[in-house]
Design a protein around this motif. Structure first.
Motif, PDB file in Angstrom:
ATOM      1  N   GLU A 117       4.582 -11.174   0.180  1.00 23.76           N
ATOM      2  CA  GLU A 117       3.344 -10.981   0.947  1.00 23.76           C
ATOM      3  C   GLU A 117       2.754  -9.586   0.707  1.00 23.76           C
ATOM      4  N   ASN A 118       3.615  -8.622   0.379  1.00 26.93           N
ATOM      5  CA  ASN A 118       3.128  -7.272   0.083  1.00 26.93           C
ATOM      6  C   ASN A 118       2.496  -7.213  -1.304  1.00 26.93           C
ATOM      7  N   VAL A 119       3.053  -7.984  -2.242  1.00 29.33           N
ATOM      8  CA  VAL A 119       2.441  -8.080  -3.579  1.00 29.33           C
ATOM      9  C   VAL A 119       1.043  -8.686  -3.440  1.00 29.33           C
ATOM     10  N   ARG A 120       0.937  -9.711  -2.620  1.00 25.77           N
ATOM     11  CA  ARG A 120      -0.356 -10.360  -2.384  1.00 25.77           C
ATOM     12  C   ARG A 120      -1.335  -9.377  -1.746  1.00 25.77           C
ATOM     13  N   ALA A 121      -0.834  -8.543  -0.819  1.00 27.71           N
ATOM     14  CA  ALA A 121      -1.689  -7.578  -0.115  1.00 27.71           C
ATOM     15  C   ALA A 121      -2.327  -6.565  -1.064  1.00 27.71           C
ATOM     16  N   THR A 122      -1.706  -6.324  -2.214  1.00 26.18           N
ATOM     17  CA  THR A 122      -2.291  -5.379  -3.175  1.00 26.18           C
ATOM     18  C   THR A 122      -3.498  -5.993  -3.893  1.00 26.18           C
ATOM     19  N   GLY A 123      -3.636  -7.325  -3.816  1.00 20.74           N
ATOM     20  CA  GLY A 123      -4.748  -8.002  -4.487  1.00 20.74           C
ATOM     21  C   GLY A 123      -4.321  -8.888  -5.638  1.00 20.74           C
ATOM     22  N   VAL A 161       4.411   8.006 -10.719  1.00 19.73           N
ATOM     23  CA  VAL A 161       3.352   7.428  -9.909  1.00 19.73           C
ATOM     24  C   VAL A 161       2.023   7.512 -10.652  1.00 19.73           C
ATOM     25  N   PHE A 162       1.298   6.382 -10.707  1.00 14.41           N
ATOM     26  CA  PHE A 162      -0.023   6.357 -11.339  1.00 14.41           C
ATOM     27  C   PHE A 162      -1.082   6.562 -10.259  1.00 14.41           C
ATOM     28  N   THR A 163      -1.999   7.498 -10.513  1.00 14.40           N
ATOM     29  CA  THR A 163      -3.081   7.728  -9.554  1.00 14.40           C
ATOM     30  C   THR A 163      -4.402   7.845 -10.302  1.00 14.40           C
ATOM     31  N   ARG A 164      -5.468   7.922  -9.539  1.00 11.98           N
ATOM     32  CA  ARG A 164      -6.810   8.101 -10.119  1.00 11.98           C
ATOM     33  C   ARG A 164      -6.925   9.409 -10.893  1.00 11.98           C
ATOM     34  N   HIS A 165      -5.973  10.313 -10.620  1.00 11.62           N
ATOM     35  CA  HIS A 165      -6.005  11.620 -11.295  1.00 11.62           C
ATOM     36  C   HIS A 165      -4.833  11.780 -12.253  1.00 11.62           C
ATOM     37  N   GLY A 166      -4.412  10.674 -12.845  1.00  8.78           N
ATOM     38  CA  GLY A 166      -3.342  10.754 -13.836  1.00  8.78           C
ATOM     39  C   GLY A 166      -1.975  10.455 -13.236  1.00  8.78           C
ATOM     40  N   VAL A 167      -0.942  10.815 -13.973  1.00  2.72           N
ATOM     41  CA  VAL A 167       0.425  10.471 -13.581  1.00  2.72           C
ATOM     42  C   VAL A 167       1.045  11.621 -12.788  1.00  2.72           C
ATOM     43  N   VAL A 168       1.697  11.258 -11.679  1.00  5.86           N
ATOM     44  CA  VAL A 168       2.383  12.233 -10.837  1.00  5.86           C
ATOM     45  C   VAL A 168       3.879  11.948 -10.901  1.00  5.86           C
ATOM     46  N   ASN A 169       4.671  12.996 -11.086  1.00  3.43           N
ATOM     47  CA  ASN A 169       6.122  12.835 -11.065  1.00  3.43           C
ATOM     48  C   ASN A 169       6.626  13.321  -9.719  1.00  3.43           C
ATOM     49  N   ILE A 170       7.008  12.388  -8.841  1.00  2.16           N
ATOM     50  CA  ILE A 170       7.323  12.737  -7.454  1.00  2.16           C
ATOM     51  C   ILE A 170       8.603  13.566  -7.342  1.00  2.16           C
ATOM     52  N   ASN A 182       1.961   1.845  -6.955  1.00  2.00           N
ATOM     53  CA  ASN A 182       1.569   1.589  -8.354  1.00  2.00           C
ATOM     54  C   ASN A 182       0.901   0.227  -8.515  1.00  2.00           C
ATOM     55  N   LEU A 183       1.459  -0.798  -7.857  1.00  2.00           N
ATOM     56  CA  LEU A 183       0.850  -2.131  -7.927  1.00  2.00           C
ATOM     57  C   LEU A 183      -0.549  -2.114  -7.315  1.00  2.00           C
ATOM     58  N   GLN A 184      -0.696  -1.369  -6.196  1.00  2.00           N
ATOM     59  CA  GLN A 184      -2.017  -1.266  -5.559  1.00  2.00           C
ATOM     60  C   GLN A 184      -3.017  -0.593  -6.507  1.00  2.00           C
ATOM     61  N   TYR A 185      -2.577   0.468  -7.168  1.00  2.00           N
ATOM     62  CA  TYR A 185      -3.465   1.182  -8.093  1.00  2.00           C
ATOM     63  C   TYR A 185      -3.900   0.268  -9.248  1.00  2.00           C
ATOM     64  N   PHE A 186      -2.944  -0.469  -9.806  1.00  2.00           N
ATOM     65  CA  PHE A 186      -3.287  -1.386 -10.910  1.00  2.00           C
ATOM     66  C   PHE A 186      -4.286  -2.451 -10.439  1.00  2.00           C
TER      67      PHE A 186
END
Length: 375
Positions: A47-53, A279-288, A336-340
């Motif tokens: 259900e969380n995968v679905r919530a990302t779209g 982590v993929f973001t609108r501003h490139g890759v972030v290494n947490i 990451n799934l949400q961003y994609f």
């Protein structure tokens, strides 16, 4: 007559947006399919995968045939019920995993015999067996069984492999039979050789499929070579059928593929990266895991609607990753799934509005900015 269909709603240059309609729901294209290798998208609830779209998931024939077995899944009501995902599922044919994961394997005209990477047991995968397994799983979109040579390979090897795959495509079509509501996709091969891609596309079109995949890319050839192949390969395929680029990819690979006429993609990258702190973001890759995040109360991405961004700080995400807490992989995979999926939604809207070039320029500009400065 298949009750599954594809309709294009808009084009902008080579980029397309449309809908694949299936009895289990609509798939908005361009579509990114999260990978549910062993009947689960790792670290995510369905259900969380679905919530990302996400409208559709991918399942792996090779992994599921070995464990828990397609026969067991069929006895338990099919893959959708088994994994609690009632929307469409695409299953790959198993060919790629046999080549990349299996132990000792032997390729013949009949198919591939191999040893399981789990317990060494012996198995045979042929076009007919692949169709049978995918029927038992009950997937909505079935992939023809093909052979995918790793690139670089010499021209003769690519040619032999492509022609074998085309013979297997015909056998897959014959074995698939008439299954209303289910779609069968053929897979174009031919490496980076334009004439072989064209020959493969003609062979597949003559057989007739519900959709067509561009296979044999994202196997080590590099983005430039992949894009130059995609500059012509999708154009060899029927305009009125969905086109699926297998195993792609990074955000800029996805955008470049859609720009060149691709409708569907899948990749393990969002979840695999999430588990390793990338982590993929609108501003490139972030290494947490970087120490710069240890005291940072800000969200990963203030424009993202996922729980990692709306409810937690970079400091917390850094802490749980360092402490190897399970929630780390869950939150970062979700993000990451949400961003994609946000990228896909943005492209669909831009193509429909005839603004794809503008959207693409903004996408690249945002990623080129890099992460927000440290505090």
């Amino acid at each position: 007559m298949s009750t599954a269909s594809f309709s294009l709603t808009a084009t902008d240059g080579a980029a397309r947006t449309g809908v694949i309609s299936t009895p289990r729901g609509e798939i908005r294209t361009p579509a990114f399919m999260p990978v549910g290798t062993a009947a689960t998208v790792k670290a995510m609830l369905p259900e969380n995968v679905r919530a990302t779209g996400a409208d559709i998931l991918l399942g792996n024939t090779y992994h599921l045939m070995l464990r828990p077995t397609a026969e067991r899944i069929a006895r338990l009501g099919g893959l959708h019920r088994f994994m609690n995902w009632e929307r469409p599922i695409l299953t790959d044919s198993g060919g790629f995993q046999v080549m990349s994961l299996a132990g000792l394997r032997k390729l013949t005209e009949e198919g591939v015999s191999f040893k399981s990477h789990i317990d060494g047991s012996k198995h045979m995968l042929s076009p007919e067996r692949s169709m049978e397994i995918q029927r038992l799983l009950g997937s909505d979109i079935v992939m023809a069984f093909d052979e995918c040579p790793a690139l670089p390979a010499d021209r003769k090897r690519i040619e032999e492999s492509m022609r074998l795959s085309m013979r297997w495509a015909q056998r897959s079509r014959d074995a698939f039979g008439d299954r209303p509501g289910h779609m069968l996709f053929g897979i174009m091969q031919g490496g980076l050789e334009r004439d072989m891609r064209e020959e493969s596309a003609k062979a597949l079109t003559a057989i007739g499929f519900d959709g067509y995949a561009v296979g044999g890319l994202a196997v080590g050839e590099g983005q430039e070579a992949m894009f130059s192949c995609l500059d012509y390969a999708p154009g060899f395929l029927p305009q009125d059928k969905p086109r699926y680029l297998m195993g792609v990819g990074k955000p800029d690979d996805i955008v470049g593929a859609v720009k060149r006429g691709i409708d569907m993609m899948d990749c393990v990258l969002p979840t695999r990266s999430g588990r390793t702190g990338q982590v993929f973001t609108r501003h490139g890759v972030v290494n947490i895991k970087n120490a710069r995040h240890a005291d940072d109360p800000r969200p990963l991405d203030e424009n993202c609607s996922c729980p990692a961004c709306t409810s937690y700080s970079r400091a917390y995400l850094h802490h749980v990753f360092r402490a190897q807490e399970m929630i780390s992989g869950m939150l970062l995979s979700w993000h990451n799934l949400q961003y994609f999926q946000d990228i896909m939604a943005g492209m669909r809207e831009a193509i429909a509005g005839g603004r794809f070039a503008e959207w693409e320029a903004d996408f690249h500009a945002g990623r080129a900015e890099g992460d927000i400065p440290p505090l």
